[in-house]
Motif scaffolding. Sequence first.
Motif, PDB file in Angstrom:
ATOM      1  N   CYS A 192      -0.209   4.444  13.451  1.00  0.00           N
ATOM      2  CA  CYS A 192       1.034   2.998  14.245  1.00  0.00           C
ATOM      3  C   CYS A 192       0.830   2.142  13.828  1.00  0.00           C
ATOM      4  CB  CYS A 192       1.608   3.538  15.281  1.00  0.00           C
ATOM      5  SG  CYS A 192       2.868   4.723  15.382  1.00  0.00           S
ATOM      6  N   SER A 194       1.505  -0.576  11.300  1.00  0.00           N
ATOM      7  CA  SER A 194       1.860  -2.072  11.595  1.00  0.00           C
ATOM      8  C   SER A 194       1.013  -2.917  11.056  1.00  0.00           C
ATOM      9  CB  SER A 194       1.770  -2.461  13.076  1.00  0.00           C
ATOM     10  OG  SER A 194       2.554  -1.568  13.553  1.00  0.00           O
ATOM     11  N   TYR A 251       9.059  -5.998   6.151  1.00  0.00           N
ATOM     12  CA  TYR A 251       9.741  -5.001   7.440  1.00  0.00           C
ATOM     13  C   TYR A 251      11.302  -6.190   7.335  1.00  0.00           C
ATOM     14  CZ  TYR A 251      10.313  -5.254  12.328  1.00  0.00           C
ATOM     15  OH  TYR A 251      10.978  -5.283  13.483  1.00  0.00           O
TER      16      TYR A 251
END
Length: 100
Positions: free
Chosen positions: A70, A74, A84
């Motif tokens: 993750c 990110s 995003y």
Amino acid sequence: GKTVDKNHAHYKLFAGGTIEIEKGTTVTLNRLKIAKDPKAMEEFGQHPVVYLNLNDVNGRNFKHLLESMCIAVSEMFKQHKYLYREYLVKGIHESVDKTK
């Protein structure tokens, strides 16, 4: 312009052909098998492609591995904020709409 040249070079990486890698230096690339698929080549250049470095992804157990993954994703999104906004948020909204 540069973008056209860059996209053309990327296309040649799949379809094969000669590209200039330095001024006066060319290289001839073989056609990749995926380039024989017309449907795949129709999609070429239609979607963003990013580099996701998974070298630092590790963990003592699955939970830590997932957390590490993750973090890597990110970090990639921080470098490509347009993804995003355009894809992740849109995908989340589409998923929510399907559950209604």
